[in-house]
Design a protein around this motif. Structure first.
Motif, PDB file in Angstrom:
ATOM      1  N   SER A   1       0.855  -1.183   0.000  1.00 18.73           N
ATOM      2  CA  SER A   1       0.000   0.000   0.000  1.00 18.73           C
ATOM      3  C   SER A   1       0.892   1.234   0.000  1.00 18.73           C
ATOM      4  CB  SER A   1      -0.921   0.012   1.226  1.00 18.73           C
ATOM      5  OG  SER A   1      -0.158   0.076   2.410  1.00 18.73           O
ATOM      6  N   PHE A   2       0.316   2.336  -0.387  1.00 15.30           N
ATOM      7  CA  PHE A   2       1.061   3.590  -0.330  1.00 15.30           C
ATOM      8  C   PHE A   2       0.112   4.711   0.051  1.00 15.30           C
ATOM      9  CE2 PHE A   2      -0.743   3.696  -4.508  1.00 15.30           C
ATOM     10  CZ  PHE A   2      -0.883   5.028  -4.850  1.00 15.30           C
ATOM     11  N   THR A   3       0.676   5.805   0.472  1.00 18.92           N
ATOM     12  CA  THR A   3      -0.126   6.949   0.917  1.00 18.92           C
ATOM     13  C   THR A   3      -0.210   7.968  -0.200  1.00 18.92           C
ATOM     14  OG1 THR A   3       0.533   6.618   3.214  1.00 18.92           O
ATOM     15  CG2 THR A   3      -0.335   8.775   2.631  1.00 18.92           C
TER      16      THR A   3
ATOM     17  N   ARG B   1     -11.110  -2.733   1.788  1.00 22.88           N
ATOM     18  CA  ARG B   1     -10.103  -1.830   2.340  1.00 22.88           C
ATOM     19  C   ARG B   1      -9.933  -2.109   3.835  1.00 22.88           C
ATOM     20  NH1 ARG B   1      -8.194   2.969   0.280  1.00 22.88           N
ATOM     21  NH2 ARG B   1      -9.698   2.741  -1.410  1.00 22.88           N
TER      22      ARG B   1
ATOM     23  N   ASN C   1      -8.205  -0.386   6.103  1.00 22.00           N
ATOM     24  CA  ASN C   1      -8.266   0.814   6.930  1.00 22.00           C
ATOM     25  C   ASN C   1      -8.978   1.912   6.162  1.00 22.00           C
ATOM     26  OD1 ASN C   1      -7.892   2.930   8.662  1.00 22.00           O
ATOM     27  ND2 ASN C   1      -5.667   2.853   8.677  1.00 22.00           N
TER      28      ASN C   1
ATOM     29  N   LYS D   1      -7.463  10.919  13.280  1.00 24.89           N
ATOM     30  CA  LYS D   1      -7.808  10.409  11.960  1.00 24.89           C
ATOM     31  C   LYS D   1      -9.246  10.798  11.611  1.00 24.89           C
ATOM     32  CE  LYS D   1      -3.945   8.244  11.087  1.00 24.89           C
ATOM     33  NZ  LYS D   1      -3.071   8.657   9.968  1.00 24.89           N
TER      34      LYS D   1
ATOM     35  N   GLN E   1      -4.407  12.503   3.543  1.00 23.75           N
ATOM     36  CA  GLN E   1      -3.540  11.359   3.252  1.00 23.75           C
ATOM     37  C   GLN E   1      -4.377  10.084   3.287  1.00 23.75           C
ATOM     38  OE1 GLN E   1      -0.640  12.121   6.428  1.00 23.75           O
ATOM     39  NE2 GLN E   1       0.845  12.678   4.857  1.00 23.75           N
TER      40      GLN E   1
ATOM     41  N   THR F   1      -4.642   6.003   2.418  1.00 26.16           N
ATOM     42  CA  THR F   1      -3.894   4.768   2.188  1.00 26.16           C
ATOM     43  C   THR F   1      -4.538   3.991   1.049  1.00 26.16           C
ATOM     44  OG1 THR F   1      -3.241   4.641   4.499  1.00 26.16           O
ATOM     45  CG2 THR F   1      -3.080   2.622   3.221  1.00 26.16           C
TER      46      THR F   1
ATOM     47  N   PRO G   1      -4.435   0.583  -1.106  1.00 23.67           N
ATOM     48  CA  PRO G   1      -3.886  -0.775  -1.168  1.00 23.67           C
ATOM     49  C   PRO G   1      -3.569  -1.183  -2.601  1.00 23.67           C
ATOM     50  CG  PRO G   1      -6.254  -0.876  -0.882  1.00 23.67           C
ATOM     51  CD  PRO G   1      -5.886   0.579  -0.857  1.00 23.67           C
TER      52      PRO G   1
END
Length: 353
Positions: free
Chosen positions: A36-38, A202, A204, A220, A259, A261, A263
Protein backbone atom coordinates in the motif's frame (compact mmCIF):
# COMPACT_ATOMS: atom_id res chain seq x y z
CA UNK A 1 61.73 -3.35 -30.54
CA UNK A 2 59.81 -6.63 -30.11
CA UNK A 3 60.15 -6.38 -26.33
CA UNK A 4 58.70 -2.86 -26.42
CA UNK A 5 55.67 -4.02 -28.43
CA UNK A 6 55.17 -6.94 -26.02
CA UNK A 7 55.34 -4.68 -22.97
CA UNK A 8 52.89 -2.23 -24.59
CA UNK A 9 50.50 -5.07 -25.41
CA UNK A 10 50.68 -6.43 -21.88
CA UNK A 11 50.04 -2.95 -20.45
CA UNK A 12 46.99 -2.40 -22.70
CA UNK A 13 45.62 -5.84 -21.85
CA UNK A 14 46.03 -5.16 -18.13
CA UNK A 15 44.19 -1.82 -18.38
CA UNK A 16 41.38 -3.46 -20.38
CA UNK A 17 41.02 -6.17 -17.74
CA UNK A 18 40.94 -3.57 -14.98
CA UNK A 19 38.25 -1.65 -16.86
CA UNK A 20 36.19 -4.77 -17.35
CA UNK A 21 36.53 -5.65 -13.68
CA UNK A 22 35.58 -2.09 -12.68
CA UNK A 23 32.53 -2.18 -14.98
CA UNK A 24 30.68 -4.86 -13.08
CA UNK A 25 27.06 -3.86 -12.48
CA UNK A 26 24.22 -4.93 -10.20
CA UNK A 27 20.97 -6.15 -11.72
CA UNK A 28 17.68 -7.22 -10.18
CA UNK A 29 14.18 -8.19 -11.32
CA UNK A 30 10.74 -6.65 -10.79
CA UNK A 31 8.68 -8.27 -8.06
CA UNK A 32 4.95 -8.66 -7.48
CA UNK A 33 3.82 -7.86 -3.96
CA UNK A 34 0.75 -6.81 -2.03
CA UNK A 35 1.46 -3.43 -0.47
CA UNK A 36 0.00 0.00 0.00
CA UNK A 37 1.06 3.59 -0.33
CA UNK A 38 -0.13 6.95 0.92
CA UNK A 39 -1.69 9.27 -1.63
CA UNK A 40 -1.92 12.97 -0.76
CA UNK A 41 -4.71 15.30 -1.91
CA UNK A 42 -4.75 19.06 -1.44
CA UNK A 43 -7.79 19.92 0.66
CA UNK A 44 -9.83 22.86 1.87
CA UNK A 45 -10.83 22.69 5.54
CA UNK A 46 -14.28 23.93 6.54
CA UNK A 47 -16.24 24.06 9.78
CA UNK A 48 -19.16 21.66 10.08
CA UNK A 49 -21.27 24.79 10.51
CA UNK A 50 -20.23 28.27 9.49
CA UNK A 51 -22.83 31.00 9.10
CA UNK A 52 -23.03 34.75 8.68
CA UNK A 53 -24.92 36.58 11.42
CA UNK A 54 -26.77 39.58 10.02
CA UNK A 55 -29.06 42.24 11.42
CA UNK A 56 -32.79 41.67 10.97
CA UNK A 57 -33.68 45.27 11.81
CA UNK A 58 -32.31 48.72 11.13
CA UNK A 59 -30.99 50.82 13.99
CA UNK A 60 -28.00 51.86 16.07
CA UNK A 61 -25.72 49.15 17.47
CA UNK A 62 -26.35 49.68 21.19
CA UNK A 63 -24.41 46.76 22.70
CA UNK A 64 -21.72 44.29 21.64
CA UNK A 65 -21.59 41.51 24.21
CA UNK A 66 -18.81 39.36 22.70
CA UNK A 67 -15.33 39.78 21.29
CA UNK A 68 -13.65 38.43 18.18
CA UNK A 69 -12.40 34.85 18.59
CA UNK A 70 -14.59 34.27 21.65
CA UNK A 71 -16.37 30.95 22.18
CA UNK A 72 -20.13 31.29 22.73
CA UNK A 73 -23.02 29.01 23.66
CA UNK A 74 -26.29 28.49 21.81
CA UNK A 75 -28.78 31.22 22.80
CA UNK A 76 -26.11 33.57 24.14
CA UNK A 77 -26.78 37.27 23.49
CA UNK A 78 -24.28 38.66 20.97
CA UNK A 79 -25.56 42.09 19.86
CA UNK A 80 -28.37 44.50 20.66
CA UNK A 81 -29.74 47.11 18.28
CA UNK A 82 -31.37 50.17 19.93
CA UNK A 83 -34.93 48.95 20.58
CA UNK A 84 -36.76 52.20 21.45
CA UNK A 85 -38.61 52.53 18.15
CA UNK A 86 -39.66 48.88 18.20
CA UNK A 87 -40.78 49.13 21.83
CA UNK A 88 -43.00 52.05 20.85
CA UNK A 89 -44.42 50.10 17.90
CA UNK A 90 -45.26 47.22 20.23
CA UNK A 91 -47.03 49.51 22.71
CA UNK A 92 -49.02 51.04 19.86
CA UNK A 93 -49.98 47.60 18.49
CA UNK A 94 -51.00 46.39 21.95
CA UNK A 95 -53.16 49.51 22.48
CA UNK A 96 -54.88 49.02 19.11
CA UNK A 97 -55.50 45.37 19.95
CA UNK A 98 -57.05 46.39 23.30
CA UNK A 99 -59.28 48.93 21.57
CA UNK A 100 -60.35 46.35 19.00
CA UNK A 101 -61.15 43.90 21.81
CA UNK A 102 -63.39 46.48 23.55
CA UNK A 103 -65.06 47.33 20.25
CA UNK A 104 -65.74 43.64 19.62
CA UNK A 105 -67.35 43.27 23.05
CA UNK A 106 -69.64 46.27 22.36
CA UNK A 107 -70.49 44.96 18.91
CA UNK A 108 -71.36 41.56 20.37
CA UNK A 109 -73.73 43.14 22.84
CA UNK A 110 -75.51 45.02 20.07
CA UNK A 111 -75.52 41.97 17.84
CA UNK A 112 -77.11 39.85 20.56
CA UNK A 113 -79.95 42.47 20.78
CA UNK A 114 -80.24 42.44 16.97
CA UNK A 115 -79.38 46.15 16.91
CA UNK A 116 -76.64 45.57 14.32
CA UNK A 117 -76.18 42.91 11.64
CA UNK A 118 -74.04 39.83 11.97
CA UNK A 119 -71.72 41.22 9.26
CA UNK A 120 -70.83 44.17 11.48
CA UNK A 121 -69.96 41.76 14.28
CA UNK A 122 -67.79 39.75 11.86
CA UNK A 123 -66.02 42.95 10.80
CA UNK A 124 -65.26 43.76 14.42
CA UNK A 125 -63.87 40.28 14.94
CA UNK A 126 -61.64 40.63 11.86
CA UNK A 127 -60.41 44.00 13.12
CA UNK A 128 -59.38 42.39 16.42
CA UNK A 129 -57.60 39.55 14.59
CA UNK A 130 -55.69 42.10 12.54
CA UNK A 131 -54.70 44.06 15.64
CA UNK A 132 -53.45 40.89 17.32
CA UNK A 133 -51.41 40.03 14.23
CA UNK A 134 -49.86 43.50 14.29
CA UNK A 135 -48.97 42.93 17.95
CA UNK A 136 -47.29 39.62 17.14
CA UNK A 137 -45.34 41.29 14.32
CA UNK A 138 -44.26 44.14 16.61
CA UNK A 139 -43.08 41.62 19.21
CA UNK A 140 -40.99 39.91 16.52
CA UNK A 141 -39.41 43.20 15.41
CA UNK A 142 -38.56 43.98 19.02
CA UNK A 143 -37.08 40.52 19.64
CA UNK A 144 -35.01 40.88 16.45
CA UNK A 145 -33.10 43.75 18.04
CA UNK A 146 -31.41 41.09 20.20
CA UNK A 147 -29.13 38.86 18.13
CA UNK A 148 -28.33 35.52 19.77
CA UNK A 149 -26.06 32.61 18.83
CA UNK A 150 -28.00 29.83 17.07
CA UNK A 151 -25.44 27.20 18.15
CA UNK A 152 -22.21 26.76 20.12
CA UNK A 153 -19.29 28.20 18.20
CA UNK A 154 -16.52 30.77 17.80
CA UNK A 155 -17.07 34.40 16.85
CA UNK A 156 -15.22 35.70 13.80
CA UNK A 157 -14.33 39.31 13.01
CA UNK A 158 -16.79 42.03 14.06
CA UNK A 159 -16.62 44.73 11.36
CA UNK A 160 -18.93 47.28 13.05
CA UNK A 161 -18.21 49.27 16.19
CA UNK A 162 -20.49 50.30 19.03
CA UNK A 163 -22.91 53.04 17.97
CA UNK A 164 -22.74 52.21 14.27
CA UNK A 165 -25.91 52.60 12.23
CA UNK A 166 -26.87 49.11 11.14
CA UNK A 167 -28.94 48.48 8.02
CA UNK A 168 -31.33 45.58 7.75
CA UNK A 169 -29.37 42.53 6.53
CA UNK A 170 -25.95 44.02 7.36
CA UNK A 171 -23.20 41.60 8.38
CA UNK A 172 -22.44 41.67 12.11
CA UNK A 173 -20.06 38.71 12.32
CA UNK A 174 -19.68 35.03 11.42
CA UNK A 175 -20.07 32.03 13.70
CA UNK A 176 -18.15 28.78 13.26
CA UNK A 177 -18.80 25.43 14.89
CA UNK A 178 -15.29 23.95 14.96
CA UNK A 179 -16.04 20.90 17.10
CA UNK A 180 -15.58 18.85 13.94
CA UNK A 181 -14.15 19.83 10.57
CA UNK A 182 -14.74 18.92 6.96
CA UNK A 183 -11.83 18.45 4.55
CA UNK A 184 -12.84 18.67 0.88
CA UNK A 185 -10.49 17.21 -1.73
CA UNK A 186 -10.70 16.30 -5.42
CA UNK A 187 -10.11 12.80 -6.76
CA UNK A 188 -9.59 11.79 -10.40
CA UNK A 189 -12.02 9.46 -12.13
CA UNK A 190 -9.68 6.42 -12.16
CA UNK A 191 -8.87 6.92 -8.47
CA UNK A 192 -12.55 7.30 -7.67
CA UNK A 193 -13.35 4.02 -9.44
CA UNK A 194 -10.50 2.23 -7.67
CA UNK A 195 -11.71 3.58 -4.33
CA UNK A 196 -15.32 2.53 -4.88
CA UNK A 197 -14.38 -0.95 -6.12
CA UNK A 198 -11.97 -1.50 -3.24
CA UNK A 199 -14.05 0.10 -0.45
CA UNK A 200 -15.36 -3.20 0.95
CA UNK A 201 -11.92 -4.84 0.95
CA UNK A 202 -10.10 -1.83 2.34
CA UNK A 203 -8.48 -2.75 5.63
CA UNK A 204 -8.27 0.81 6.93
CA UNK A 205 -10.96 3.28 5.94
CA UNK A 206 -9.45 6.13 7.94
CA UNK A 207 -7.63 9.07 6.35
CA UNK A 208 -5.00 11.37 7.79
CA UNK A 209 -4.53 15.12 7.49
CA UNK A 210 -1.17 16.81 6.90
CA UNK A 211 -1.30 20.42 8.05
CA UNK A 212 0.28 23.43 6.36
CA UNK A 213 3.35 23.16 8.61
CA UNK A 214 3.89 19.56 7.37
CA UNK A 215 2.83 18.17 10.74
CA UNK A 216 0.12 15.49 10.81
CA UNK A 217 -3.12 16.02 12.70
CA UNK A 218 -3.12 13.53 15.56
CA UNK A 219 -6.74 12.57 14.90
CA UNK A 220 -7.81 10.41 11.96
CA UNK A 221 -10.85 11.21 9.84
CA UNK A 222 -13.44 9.32 7.84
CA UNK A 223 -14.40 9.76 4.20
CA UNK A 224 -18.16 10.10 4.48
CA UNK A 225 -19.45 11.91 1.40
CA UNK A 226 -18.70 11.77 -2.33
CA UNK A 227 -20.38 14.34 -4.55
CA UNK A 228 -22.84 13.16 -7.19
CA UNK A 229 -21.17 14.64 -10.27
CA UNK A 230 -17.73 14.99 -11.85
CA UNK A 231 -16.38 18.39 -12.76
CA UNK A 232 -16.36 18.43 -16.58
CA UNK A 233 -13.43 20.86 -16.71
CA UNK A 234 -11.08 18.98 -14.37
CA UNK A 235 -12.43 15.44 -14.61
CA UNK A 236 -12.39 15.24 -10.81
CA UNK A 237 -15.01 14.51 -8.19
CA UNK A 238 -15.05 15.97 -4.68
CA UNK A 239 -14.70 13.84 -1.56
CA UNK A 240 -15.47 15.04 1.96
CA UNK A 241 -13.75 13.70 5.07
CA UNK A 242 -14.82 14.51 8.64
CA UNK A 243 -12.15 15.06 11.32
CA UNK A 244 -12.63 15.47 15.08
CA UNK A 245 -11.26 18.74 16.41
CA UNK A 246 -11.46 18.63 20.22
CA UNK A 247 -8.37 20.86 20.60
CA UNK A 248 -9.86 23.46 18.23
CA UNK A 249 -6.60 23.43 16.29
CA UNK A 250 -8.34 23.50 12.93
CA UNK A 251 -10.12 26.64 11.78
CA UNK A 252 -12.51 27.36 8.95
CA UNK A 253 -10.63 28.21 5.74
CA UNK A 254 -7.37 26.36 6.50
CA UNK A 255 -5.63 24.20 3.92
CA UNK A 256 -3.95 20.84 4.25
CA UNK A 257 -3.40 17.50 2.55
CA UNK A 258 -5.65 14.53 3.08
CA UNK A 259 -3.54 11.36 3.25
CA UNK A 260 -5.32 8.27 1.98
CA UNK A 261 -3.89 4.77 2.19
CA UNK A 262 -4.26 3.04 -1.18
CA UNK A 263 -3.89 -0.77 -1.17
CA UNK A 264 -2.16 -2.49 -4.09
CA UNK A 265 -2.71 -6.16 -4.97
CA UNK A 266 -0.12 -7.99 -7.11
CA UNK A 267 1.66 -4.74 -7.88
CA UNK A 268 4.76 -5.03 -10.09
CA UNK A 269 7.41 -3.06 -8.22
CA UNK A 270 10.82 -1.72 -9.30
CA UNK A 271 13.24 0.68 -7.57
CA UNK A 272 13.08 4.26 -8.80
CA UNK A 273 16.87 4.39 -9.16
CA UNK A 274 16.67 1.70 -11.89
CA UNK A 275 14.84 4.15 -14.18
CA UNK A 276 15.72 7.18 -16.22
CA UNK A 277 13.57 9.71 -18.06
CA UNK A 278 13.77 11.10 -21.59
CA UNK A 279 11.19 13.58 -22.88
CA UNK A 280 8.60 12.67 -20.23
CA UNK A 281 8.96 8.95 -20.93
CA UNK A 282 10.33 6.47 -18.42
CA UNK A 283 12.93 3.83 -19.36
CA UNK A 284 14.93 1.01 -17.81
CA UNK A 285 17.85 -1.01 -19.12
CA UNK A 286 16.98 -4.67 -19.58
CA UNK A 287 19.93 -7.12 -19.51
CA UNK A 288 19.62 -10.23 -21.75
CA UNK A 289 21.19 -13.65 -21.13
CA UNK A 290 24.39 -12.57 -22.88
CA UNK A 291 24.82 -9.52 -20.67
CA UNK A 292 23.80 -7.04 -23.39
CA UNK A 293 21.78 -4.03 -22.17
CA UNK A 294 18.90 -2.52 -24.12
CA UNK A 295 16.64 0.34 -23.11
CA UNK A 296 12.95 -0.36 -22.69
CA UNK A 297 10.09 2.09 -22.33
CA UNK A 298 7.80 1.43 -19.35
CA UNK A 299 4.55 2.94 -18.05
CA UNK A 300 4.27 3.93 -14.41
CA UNK A 301 0.96 3.27 -12.64
CA UNK A 302 1.81 5.00 -9.36
CA UNK A 303 4.71 6.26 -7.29
CA UNK A 304 5.78 5.36 -3.76
CA UNK A 305 8.82 6.27 -1.68
CA UNK A 306 11.84 4.92 -3.63
CA UNK A 307 9.64 2.66 -5.78
CA UNK A 308 7.49 2.68 -8.90
CA UNK A 309 4.50 0.50 -9.67
CA UNK A 310 4.85 -0.58 -13.30
CA UNK A 311 1.70 -0.68 -15.42
CA UNK A 312 3.30 -2.06 -18.59
CA UNK A 313 6.63 -2.72 -20.32
CA UNK A 314 8.15 -5.24 -17.91
CA UNK A 315 7.58 -8.73 -16.58
CA UNK A 316 8.74 -10.50 -13.42
CA UNK A 317 11.38 -12.38 -15.43
CA UNK A 318 13.14 -9.33 -16.88
CA UNK A 319 16.56 -8.52 -15.47
CA UNK A 320 16.96 -4.77 -15.10
CA UNK A 321 20.03 -2.69 -14.40
CA UNK A 322 19.85 -1.43 -10.82
CA UNK A 323 22.86 0.88 -10.75
CA UNK A 324 24.85 2.61 -13.43
CA UNK A 325 21.96 3.60 -15.71
CA UNK A 326 23.78 6.84 -16.48
CA UNK A 327 27.01 5.12 -17.55
CA UNK A 328 25.80 2.49 -20.03
CA UNK A 329 24.19 2.73 -23.45
CA UNK A 330 22.22 0.44 -25.72
CA UNK A 331 24.02 -2.74 -26.86
CA UNK A 332 26.77 -2.45 -24.25
CA UNK A 333 27.87 -5.84 -22.95
CA UNK A 334 28.37 -5.82 -19.21
CA UNK A 335 29.33 -8.09 -16.37
CA UNK A 336 26.87 -8.10 -13.52
CA UNK A 337 25.91 -9.62 -10.22
CA UNK A 338 22.31 -10.40 -9.38
CA UNK A 339 20.60 -8.98 -6.28
CA UNK A 340 17.20 -10.42 -5.31
CA UNK A 341 14.40 -7.83 -5.43
CA UNK A 342 13.30 -8.53 -1.85
CA UNK A 343 16.78 -7.69 -0.67
CA UNK A 344 16.75 -4.50 -2.72
CA UNK A 345 13.38 -3.44 -1.26
CA UNK A 346 14.49 -4.24 2.28
CA UNK A 347 16.98 -1.38 2.06
CA UNK A 348 14.32 1.07 0.85
CA UNK A 349 11.68 2.93 2.82
CA UNK A 350 8.76 0.81 1.59
CA UNK A 351 8.74 -2.83 2.60
CA UNK A 352 6.82 -5.66 1.00
CA UNK A 353 3.87 -6.91 2.97
Amino acid sequence: MGLCVLLCHMSCTSKKQEKEEAAKYTVTTPVKIDTSFTKEYVSQIKSVRNIEIRALEKGFLQHIYVDEGESVKAGQLLFKIMPKMYEAELLKAEAEAKAAEIELQNTKTLSDKNVISKNEFAMAQAKLDQARAETTLAKFHLSATEIRAPFDGTIDRIPLKLGSLVDEGELLTSLSDNSQMFAYFNVSEPEYLDYQIDTKGRGNKKVGLLLANNQPLKYKGDVEIIESEFNNETGNIAFRARFPNPDRLLKNGETGKVQMTVPLKNALIIPQKATYEIQDKMYVFVVDKNGVVRSKNITIASEMPDLYVVASGLSENDKILLEGVQTVKDDDKIKYSYLAPNEVISHLRLKAE
